[in-house]
Design an enzyme around this catalytic site. Sequence first.
Site, mmCIF file in Angstrom:
data_model
loop_
_atom_site.group_PDB
_atom_site.id
_atom_site.type_symbol
_atom_site.label_atom_id
_atom_site.label_comp_id
_atom_site.label_asym_id
_atom_site.label_seq_id
_atom_site.Cartn_x
_atom_site.Cartn_y
_atom_site.Cartn_z
ATOM 1 C CD GLU A 280 3.547 -5.459 14.352
ATOM 2 O OE1 GLU A 280 2.827 -5.403 13.339
ATOM 3 O OE2 GLU A 280 4.252 -6.440 14.633
ATOM 4 C CG ASP A 359 3.394 -12.273 14.442
ATOM 5 O OD1 ASP A 359 2.216 -12.482 14.140
ATOM 6 O OD2 ASP A 359 4.116 -11.459 13.848
ATOM 7 C CD GLU A 387 3.999 -12.521 8.852
ATOM 8 O OE1 GLU A 387 2.804 -12.437 9.181
ATOM 9 O OE2 GLU A 387 4.868 -11.696 9.214
HETATM 10 O O1 GCW Z 1 2.556 -11.075 11.725
HETATM 11 C C1 GCW Z 1 2.757 -9.690 11.825
HETATM 12 C C2 GCW Z 1 3.061 -9.244 10.449
HETATM 13 C C3 GCW Z 1 2.584 -7.859 10.141
HETATM 14 C C4 GCW Z 1 1.126 -7.747 10.573
HETATM 15 C C5 GCW Z 1 1.050 -7.990 12.066
HETATM 16 C C6 GCW Z 1 -0.363 -7.960 12.614
HETATM 17 C C7 GCW Z 1 -0.669 -6.561 9.560
HETATM 18 O O2 GCW Z 1 4.440 -9.379 10.227
HETATM 19 O O3 GCW Z 1 2.750 -7.654 8.759
HETATM 20 O O4 GCW Z 1 0.542 -6.529 10.225
HETATM 21 O O5 GCW Z 1 1.578 -9.236 12.380
HETATM 22 O O6 GCW Z 1 -0.910 -9.036 12.831
HETATM 23 O O7 GCW Z 1 -0.908 -6.895 12.828
#
Ligand code: GCW
Length: 665
Positions: A280, A359, A387
Amino acid sequence: MTSDAPAPGRSLREHAMWLPDDRFAALRGRTVSVLGEGTVVDTVRAEAARAGMTAAASTPDILILPAGDAAAQGLGDLPTADLSAEGFVHHVREGRVVVAYGGPNGALYGWFHHVRHLALGGGDGTTRHEPLHELRMLDHWDNVAVHPHMGQVERGYADGSIFYQEGMLRDDLARVERYARLLASIGINRVTINNVNVGRREARLLTDDLGSVERLAAIFRPWGIRTHLSVNFASPLTLGDLDTSDPLEPTVQRWWTDAAARVYARIPDFGGFLVKADSEGQPGPYAYGRDHADGANMLARALAAHGGLVHWRAFVYNHRQDWRDRTTDRARAAYDTFAPLDGRFDDNVVLQVKFGPLDFQVREPVSPVIPAMTRTRVALELQVTQEYTGQQQHAVYLGPQWSEILAFRPTGDDGPMLAEIVAGGIAAVSNVGADAFWTGHPLAQANLYAYGRLAWDPVLEPGTILDEWIALTFGHDETARRGIRSILDDSWRTYESYTAPLGVCFMVSPLNRHYGPDVDGYEYSAWGTYHFADRDGIGVDRSVATGTGYAGQYAEPWASRYESLDTVPDELILFFHHVPYTHRLHSGRTVIQHIYDTHFAGVERVREMVAAWDALEGRLPDDVHARGRERFAEQLRSATEWRDQINTYFWRKSGIADETGRTIF
Ligand code: GCW
């Protein structure tokens, strides 16, 4: 309402979570003797004094002593043989208590165990306690500088950071100390103090702002907690010292070795680095044609001499996909990247793997990377911050989800549980912030509590953990206990029922930061495609025979179970297969009817939760109740929105009516 519950009406500036002073009342005026030395043992002494106990050398009411001294004290019968450093034996007979500990942390954990024992009204008995894993870690996604999009705490739903404010470490860290105490009471022994997305300001924690790390480490240390830092892989380059961060470049290696030496000179028990690399947008070894083992080992070698660890995250995937490209499957990415590297990581590297391949969704299969890496120390990563599970607006108790994950047997019924094969322990993202209740929704405190307890003992029943948490937090009130249990017990499945169905993921709103429904929000985006719904059917074909092949990343029996429609569990069918809306599930219902039924039922369940909360008015402190009431109103609004958008979307797509003719728009 009984006398040891917090008085209704008391206004709390900062909620005590599960350690209100009242819970220590039974210890007041009693005598204690704490034997042994060191900072952590001193903390136990201070705890006893704080509880109003008096030190007594002979025949104390509570004797806390090193296990090695038990025989000399005539306690040779206690089951202390080979007690590990963090273990303890708790022994109560006719009101006299002995805690025999393996090492200093064991003394602290034994102390808090006794507090729990009192809260639960426990009687005489002898029990032995040891954590399954040495590494029980909590990761903070706190930024030092407020991030323009992500704020002070990335994915934080509880106000600002308890550590940082406006680009600096807070002056007053008294609250961090209270936090450290809470974490110690549930057995957490490692904390990462900054976000894995490491910005320019945060990178300097490793260099010219090391003093901030030192101050935090000094607060955590007496509570048996070691401090870890998230670092930016490109630091040698971006902090301006070198023109590369190539892990095979000797100057880069020296930069990290020097940086680590400076850290350990000031923080001798520093835990190590946490790294999100080539993920990312974070920098990593790929920029130099190197792989993740090259990157992780380079950092591990800088830390090894000091006993430090590198937690290297496996959350690596292409977030710049073309939705037209149907060959790329994000679920495959971690395994494809890391399985070939098994055996190449140094001993002090821990590969930290999210529980599922995507995720932290409300429902995902367990990641196949974890069992595949048999020659690597792997840690399981969970997300306490909600989240994707209602962002602490919705009451969602995650204990049952984690418990299911930990109990998953990757090689079938005769093989070990996932909890047993994660030699690198467990890590999770914290849900705590500067909010008066610490977690936004007061009931979200239960998730932090449950995380600590499960990291210590993964086979604890989520319901038992809830009872502990309720007794500690609210005292003995059977009506309150039953009310809160009725709200939280099934709340994870309730949340699942009114959001994305049957293992489909990411029907969340990208614009609204993953909160609320947006069925097609990610369908045509660069971050991956998740449901492929058309007029005939829905789901992602991840089979080996006709799909992306992801199901083949599992060992047997799961590879075959997930591959076939005959054996794939209903709750994951759309994760693994694309099926017609009329496909009949094992439950006997069609997919479309399942979608309608669960969404209507989910909202009804939320109505019951709201009513159960309303009925607790006067039995819980007013401010707790009032905060909960606000959140439950939002949960009902949001669940209704989810129900109506999901049902309407699939009714319009499929043209198939609800069998019972309920209102769909
Ligand atoms: O779940 C996602 C989130 C990001 C996060 C990423 C990760 C810290 O949307 O905000 O970044 O995973 O785990 O690295």
